[in-house]
Design a protein around this motif. Structure first.
Motif, PDB file in Angstrom:
ATOM      1  N   LYS A 199       3.338  -1.384  -6.140  1.00  0.00           N
ATOM      2  CA  LYS A 199       2.973  -0.487  -5.060  1.00  0.00           C
ATOM      3  C   LYS A 199       1.849   0.428  -5.525  1.00  0.00           C
ATOM      4  O   LYS A 199       1.831   0.862  -6.675  1.00  0.00           O
ATOM      5  N   ILE A 217       0.565   3.830  -5.533  1.00  0.00           N
ATOM      6  CA  ILE A 217       1.032   5.194  -5.274  1.00  0.00           C
ATOM      7  C   ILE A 217       0.550   6.134  -6.377  1.00  0.00           C
ATOM      8  O   ILE A 217       0.068   5.686  -7.416  1.00  0.00           O
ATOM      9  N   ASP A 218       0.738   7.440  -6.162  1.00  0.00           N
ATOM     10  CA  ASP A 218       0.450   8.440  -7.188  1.00  0.00           C
ATOM     11  C   ASP A 218       1.671   8.469  -8.113  1.00  0.00           C
ATOM     12  O   ASP A 218       2.743   8.903  -7.709  1.00  0.00           O
ATOM     13  N   SER A 238       0.837  -1.200   0.000  1.00  0.00           N
ATOM     14  CA  SER A 238       0.000   0.000   0.000  1.00  0.00           C
ATOM     15  C   SER A 238       0.871   1.249   0.000  1.00  0.00           C
ATOM     16  O   SER A 238       2.083   1.164   0.174  1.00  0.00           O
ATOM     17  N   GLU A 239       0.250   2.421  -0.150  1.00  0.00           N
ATOM     18  CA  GLU A 239       1.039   3.663  -0.200  1.00  0.00           C
ATOM     19  C   GLU A 239       1.698   3.988   1.128  1.00  0.00           C
ATOM     20  O   GLU A 239       2.721   4.664   1.178  1.00  0.00           O
ATOM     21  N   SER A 240       1.130   3.469   2.223  1.00  0.00           N
ATOM     22  CA  SER A 240       1.743   3.705   3.535  1.00  0.00           C
ATOM     23  C   SER A 240       2.908   2.747   3.792  1.00  0.00           C
ATOM     24  O   SER A 240       3.636   2.902   4.758  1.00  0.00           O
ATOM     25  N   ALA A 265      -6.186  -0.141  -6.395  1.00  0.00           N
ATOM     26  CA  ALA A 265      -5.561   1.133  -6.765  1.00  0.00           C
ATOM     27  C   ALA A 265      -6.607   2.122  -7.258  1.00  0.00           C
ATOM     28  O   ALA A 265      -6.580   3.310  -6.900  1.00  0.00           O
ATOM     29  N   TYR A 297       5.458  10.106  -7.780  1.00  0.00           N
ATOM     30  CA  TYR A 297       6.582   9.157  -7.713  1.00  0.00           C
ATOM     31  C   TYR A 297       7.676   9.550  -8.711  1.00  0.00           C
ATOM     32  O   TYR A 297       8.851   9.593  -8.373  1.00  0.00           O
ATOM     33  N   LEU A 331      -5.505   5.973  -7.077  1.00  0.00           N
ATOM     34  CA  LEU A 331      -4.052   6.046  -7.281  1.00  0.00           C
ATOM     35  C   LEU A 331      -3.654   5.088  -8.390  1.00  0.00           C
ATOM     36  O   LEU A 331      -4.521   4.455  -9.012  1.00  0.00           O
TER      37      LEU A 331
END
Length: 164
Positions: free
Chosen positions: A53, A55-56, A15-17, A33, A60, A38
């Protein structure tokens, strides 16, 4: 690879975290996502299964570019400066050349000391080698010999670098 470009059957999702969401199909990961609004980005394609992953992607890419720019800033090119001597050089001239070499070395450059022979001087090459040895000896406090004196055509040359 991002989003629909990921064609693997199974992927490990993070995840993004940064927490592990486990191994799942690429479709399921893509759904997760999209729900988070994201992108799904493959960050370790060689792993088994590949690691993706959530993420944006734009952010990134921006971060990656910034890191590369920072790394480039810290790099420093080392130039090789040359100091030319002749076999019948006088002491004061030699001291001047030495001061120049000290300046170059203190700025972090390498110094190539070249002893050039012309005409009749070619017959006395071995007797003139002591000039380079003396030069290196007097520079010992700031420099070390990287490449020892070597005959290259009509000149003897050696390379000095900063003492670490």
């Amino acid at each position: 690879m991002i989003n629909e470009q990921i064609r693997d059957r199974e992927v490990r999702v993070v995840s993004e975290s940064g927490e592990q969401l486990g191994i799942m199909s690429a479709r399921e990961a893509m759904k997760l996502a999209q729900e988070a609004e994201l992108d799904l980005v493959k960050i370790a394609p060689t792993a088994k299964p590949p690691v993706c992953k959530i993420i944006d992607y734009g952010k990134y890419r921006y971060e990656q570019a910034r890191k590369e720019k920072e790394a480039k800033k810290k790099q420093r090119t080392v130039e090789v400066k040359e100091v030319r001597l002749s076999p019948n050089i006088d002491t004061n001239d030699l001291n001047t050349k030495m001061n120049n070499a000290r300046k170059f070395i203190s700025k972090g450059n390498k110094v190539k000391v070249t002893l050039r022979f012309r005409g009749r001087e070619m017959a006395h090459m071995q007797q003139s080698k002591h000039i380079l040895d003396d030069f290196a000896e007097k520079m010992k406090d700031v420099a070390v010999i990287e490449k020892p004196a070597k005959l290259e055509g009509r000149s003897l040359s050696m390379v000095l670098t900063e003492k670490r």
